[in-house]
Design a protein around this motif. Structure first.
Motif, PDB file in Angstrom:
ATOM      1  N   SER A 141      -4.027  17.199  -8.736  1.00  0.00           N
ATOM      2  CA  SER A 141      -3.147  16.035  -8.590  1.00  0.00           C
ATOM      3  C   SER A 141      -2.917  15.357  -9.931  1.00  0.00           C
ATOM      4  CB  SER A 141      -3.705  15.051  -7.567  1.00  0.00           C
ATOM      5  OG  SER A 141      -4.797  14.333  -8.074  1.00  0.00           O
ATOM      6  N   MET A 142      -3.884  15.401 -10.814  1.00  0.00           N
ATOM      7  CA  MET A 142      -3.719  14.808 -12.137  1.00  0.00           C
ATOM      8  C   MET A 142      -2.751  15.610 -13.003  1.00  0.00           C
ATOM      9  SD  MET A 142      -7.567  13.512 -12.932  1.00  0.00           S
ATOM     10  CE  MET A 142      -7.122  12.501 -14.330  1.00  0.00           C
TER      11      MET A 142
ATOM     12  N   ARG B  89       0.857  -1.194   0.000  1.00  0.00           N
ATOM     13  CA  ARG B  89       0.000   0.000   0.000  1.00  0.00           C
ATOM     14  C   ARG B  89       0.889   1.239   0.000  1.00  0.00           C
ATOM     15  NH1 ARG B  89      -5.299  -1.338   1.010  1.00  0.00           N
ATOM     16  NH2 ARG B  89      -5.583  -3.392   1.915  1.00  0.00           N
TER      17      ARG B  89
ATOM     18  N   SER C 187       6.758   9.475 -11.056  1.00  0.00           N
ATOM     19  CA  SER C 187       6.106   8.480 -10.191  1.00  0.00           C
ATOM     20  C   SER C 187       7.132   7.917  -9.221  1.00  0.00           C
ATOM     21  CB  SER C 187       5.519   7.359 -11.044  1.00  0.00           C
ATOM     22  OG  SER C 187       4.505   7.872 -11.873  1.00  0.00           O
TER      23      SER C 187
ATOM     24  N   THR D 292      -0.819   9.463  -5.191  1.00  0.00           N
ATOM     25  CA  THR D 292      -2.022   9.595  -6.017  1.00  0.00           C
ATOM     26  C   THR D 292      -2.185   8.327  -6.845  1.00  0.00           C
ATOM     27  OG1 THR D 292      -0.884  10.483  -7.964  1.00  0.00           O
ATOM     28  CG2 THR D 292      -1.556  12.068  -6.257  1.00  0.00           C
ATOM     29  N   HIS D 293      -3.238   8.248  -7.651  1.00  0.00           N
ATOM     30  CA  HIS D 293      -3.442   7.064  -8.487  1.00  0.00           C
ATOM     31  C   HIS D 293      -2.414   6.978  -9.615  1.00  0.00           C
ATOM     32  CE1 HIS D 293      -5.715  10.118 -10.649  1.00  0.00           C
ATOM     33  NE2 HIS D 293      -5.693   9.349 -11.698  1.00  0.00           N
ATOM     34  N   PHE D 294      -1.621   8.033  -9.816  1.00  0.00           N
ATOM     35  CA  PHE D 294      -0.500   7.999 -10.763  1.00  0.00           C
ATOM     36  C   PHE D 294       0.801   7.697 -10.031  1.00  0.00           C
ATOM     37  CE2 PHE D 294      -3.267  10.941 -13.343  1.00  0.00           C
ATOM     38  CZ  PHE D 294      -3.502  10.037 -14.357  1.00  0.00           C
ATOM     39  N   TYR D 295       0.692   7.285  -8.779  1.00  0.00           N
ATOM     40  CA  TYR D 295       1.838   6.927  -7.935  1.00  0.00           C
ATOM     41  C   TYR D 295       2.786   8.108  -7.702  1.00  0.00           C
ATOM     42  CZ  TYR D 295       0.049   2.439  -9.466  1.00  0.00           C
ATOM     43  OH  TYR D 295      -0.771   1.392  -9.762  1.00  0.00           O
ATOM     44  N   LYS D 296       2.223   9.282  -7.568  1.00  0.00           N
ATOM     45  CA  LYS D 296       3.002  10.483  -7.298  1.00  0.00           C
ATOM     46  C   LYS D 296       2.652  11.023  -5.918  1.00  0.00           C
ATOM     47  CE  LYS D 296       3.274  11.663 -12.128  1.00  0.00           C
ATOM     48  NZ  LYS D 296       3.234  12.724 -13.116  1.00  0.00           N
TER      49      LYS D 296
ATOM     50  N   ALA E 232      -8.396  16.992  -6.778  1.00  0.00           N
ATOM     51  CA  ALA E 232      -8.150  15.831  -7.639  1.00  0.00           C
ATOM     52  C   ALA E 232      -7.637  16.273  -9.007  1.00  0.00           C
ATOM     53  CB  ALA E 232      -9.424  15.014  -7.784  1.00  0.00           C
TER      54      ALA E 232
END
Length: 52
Positions: A23-24, A3, A30, A8-12, A20
Motif C-alpha cells: 500500500s505504501m 472518516r 490521493s 490508506t494513510h496516504f489517502y489512497k 502494508a
C-alpha cells in the motif's frame, strides 16, 4: 470529523488483500475528497475551534 475507512494513510484507495508495504508503494493519486475536507476544516471560523 470526517472518516475515510477505505483509504490508506496516504489517502489512497488500496485494493483488498495487499500488504502494508504494497500500500505504501501505490502510485495512484490521493483521494481529492480528503483535501477538500481538510480545506473546509481549516477555513472554519475561530469560534468553531473553541479558541474564543
Amino acid at each position: 470529523m470526517s472518516r475515510f475507512p477505505d483509504l490508506t494513510h496516504f489517502y489512497k484507495i488500496a485494493p483488498p488483500g495487499i500488504t502494508a508495504m504494497q500500500s505504501m508503494a501505490l502510485e495512484t493519486v490521493s483521494d481529492p475528497a480528503v483535501a477538500e475536507h481538510i480545506a473546509q476544516w481549516v477555513q472554519r471560523p475561530a469560534r468553531a475551534w473553541n479558541l474564543m
